[in-house]
Design an enzyme around this catalytic site. Structure first.
Site, short mmCIF file in Angstrom:
data_model
loop_
_atom_site.label_atom_id
_atom_site.label_comp_id
_atom_site.label_asym_id
_atom_site.label_seq_id
_atom_site.Cartn_x
_atom_site.Cartn_y
_atom_site.Cartn_z
N HIS A 55 -5.33 -3.48 -2.62
CA HIS A 55 -4.97 -2.57 -3.72
C HIS A 55 -4.78 -3.32 -5.03
CE1 HIS A 55 -4.41 0.78 -0.93
NE2 HIS A 55 -3.92 -0.13 -0.11
N LYS B 185 -11.98 0.61 -1.83
CA LYS B 185 -10.99 1.30 -2.67
C LYS B 185 -11.49 1.26 -4.13
CE LYS B 185 -7.50 0.03 0.75
NZ LYS B 185 -7.59 1.20 1.61
N SER C 205 0.79 -1.23 0.00
CA SER C 205 0.00 0.00 0.00
C SER C 205 0.82 1.28 0.00
CB SER C 205 -0.94 0.00 1.20
OG SER C 205 -0.21 -0.14 2.40
C1 LIG Z 1 -3.19 -3.31 2.22
C2 LIG Z 1 -4.41 -2.89 2.96
N1 LIG Z 1 -5.16 -3.84 3.57
C3 LIG Z 1 -6.26 -3.52 4.25
C4 LIG Z 1 -6.70 -2.22 4.34
C5 LIG Z 1 -7.91 -1.90 5.13
O1 LIG Z 1 -9.02 -1.82 4.29
P1 LIG Z 1 -10.30 -0.99 4.74
O2 LIG Z 1 -10.00 0.43 4.39
O3 LIG Z 1 -11.42 -1.58 3.96
O4 LIG Z 1 -10.44 -1.18 6.21
C6 LIG Z 1 -5.98 -1.20 3.72
C7 LIG Z 1 -6.47 0.19 3.82
O5 LIG Z 1 -5.80 1.14 3.84
C8 LIG Z 1 -4.81 -1.54 3.02
O6 LIG Z 1 -4.06 -0.60 2.44
#
Ligand SMILES: Cc1ncc(COP(=O)(O)O)c(C=O)c1O
Length: 409
Positions: free
Chosen positions: A206, A237, A178
């Site tokens: 992502h 996202k 991310s």
């Molecule tokens: C790699 C990754 N996993 C999980 C999440 C969490 O997802 P959510 O925003 O649906 O809680 C994010 C969010 O920033 C993320 O970047």
């Protein structure tokens, strides 16, 4: 008063250049927003495909609110599953080619639930050092020991697995990282997992909607959909809504229903979010050109930034980090860029390792080429204005060497 000295801690964060404050935006997360009253190009939103404000997605959410109400009313195990939850799970499973899909309240909750359900006391989870905070917290919740392997370093992972003496339970990794925009070597991870008889969970937060055939993610791109035990994805996202899912086989789905604490002990996702995500998924399926457009835009932004002297070679996706190093300088560049109409949030510790503060750029399929070209110019000028020459930027790999063992888990 005993406990945390809140005032002092806030002052400390200010002194370290790590204080965070909320900025106000008006309107939906389009390519342009008004930020604290100033019109800017938005270059840090995860609304990658522009579906969060698509008319059909909005309509589906509005209709669902009228039909089922705004809230789900409780955990599905207590107050029942609504038709709309089941329908999205069926569509997600079909899209991902899995036997089952299970919805969670968010990606954060899904990772917490999956990791803690698949590993326990006395076992070991193998986790990439750059995995998302929700995976790190899932490791903590599991009470398993965590072996944090160096980022994408398969020798280090193999070394850890060899020493696990059958206590290994799970390898867990982001697919697209991310804050770095690179992709995990999923083929090698699956190979090691097979050899050492541990499960694999991949977080496609992502990846889904962004890479792989028709936006199915990195696992599909690598042809590993039958090999990976659980794939987590968010609806918040590229799919433009809120909530998340895990895809897996039927037996594992039944197991998660019985053991994943965030599924059991939290209210089900709201019907408008679920219906909005379903509409977004249908759009993704019938209009895969959005994914192609996102890839083309990402390549175009990387080219423009390279022309400005930035090293963007480590990113292969829509996430493009400009690694600055110092937190205060990263913030100064961010503020300068906003002054000149481009919003790319600076990301600082603890989200990234000490000495690797960066501007994390996120491309959207809805950006125009002219907007991306102009953004690169503004960022180049903003960097120079703060005394940072883009060529001085730490390549991400070098930046990592500054802090290879993050106190992650
Ligand atoms: C790699 C990754 N996993 C999980 C999440 C969490 O997802 P959510 O925003 O649906 O809680 C994010 C969010 O920033 C993320 O970047």
């Amino acid at each position: 008063m005993s406990g945390v000295d809140v005032e002092r801690r806030l002052e400390e964060l200010q002194d370290l250049g790590l204080y965070r404050r909320l900025r106000m935006t008006s309107g939906p997360q389009g390519p342009r927003v008004v930020l604290d009253g100033k019109p800017v190009l938005l270059l840090c939103s995860n609304n990658y495909l522009g579906l969060a404000d698509h008319p059909r997605v909005r309509e589906a959410a509005a209709d669902a609110a009228m039909r089922w109400g705004v809230g789900a009313g409780g955990s599905r195990l207590v107050s029942g599953t609504m038709r709309i939850h089941r329908k999205l799970e069926e569509r997600l499973a079909a899209f991902k080619g899995s036997e089952a899909a299970l919805l969670f309240g968010s990606g954060y909750l899904a990772n917490m639930g999956v990791v803690s359900a698949l590993a326990g006391d006395g076992e070991i989870v193998f986790s990439d050092e750059l995995n998302h905070a929700s995976i790190i917290d899932g490791c903590r919740l599991s009470r398993a020991r965590t072996f944090v392997y160096r980022h994408n370093d398969m020798d280090h992972l193999a070394w850890g697995l060899e020493r696990a003496e059958r206590r290994g339970a799970l390898i867990v990794t982001d697919s697209v990282f991310s804050m770095d925009g690179d992709v995990a070597p999923l083929g090698e991870i699956v190979e090691l997992a097979r050899r050492h008889r541990v499960r694999v969970a991949v977080d496609e937060a992502h990846g889904v909607g962004c890479i792989g055939p028709g936006g199915r993610g990195a696992v599909h791109e690598a042809g590993l959909e039958r090999e990976v035990d659980v794939v987590v994805g968010t609806l918040g996202k590229a799919l433009g809504s809120y909530g998340a899912y895990a895809t897996c086989d039927r037996e594992l789905a039944r197991y998660l229903v019985n053991t994943a604490r965030p599924f059991i002990f939290s209210t089900a996702p709201p019907p408008p979010s679920v219906a909005g995500a379903l509409a977004a998924l249908e759009l993704l399926i019938v209009e895969p050109r959005r994914v192609e457009r996102l890839a083309a835009n990402s390549a175009a932004l990387r080219d423009e930034l390279a022309r400005e002297g930035f090293d963007v070679s480590s990113s292969t996706t829509q996430i493009v980090p400009l690694v600055i190093g110092d937190a205060t300088q990263a913030m100064a560049i961010c503020e300068q860029a906003i002054e000149h109409g481009v919003f790319a949030q600076a990301i600082r510790p603890p989200t990234v390792a000490e000495g690797t503060s960066r501007l994390r750029l996120a491309v959207m399929a809805t950006h125009s080429r002219d907007e991306l070209r102009e953004a690169a110019r503004v960022l180049g000028r903003a960097a120079l204005k703060t005394g940072f020459r883009p060529g001085d930027g730490l390549p991400v790999a070098a930046a990592r060497d500054l802090a290879p063992e993050r106190a992650a888990a």
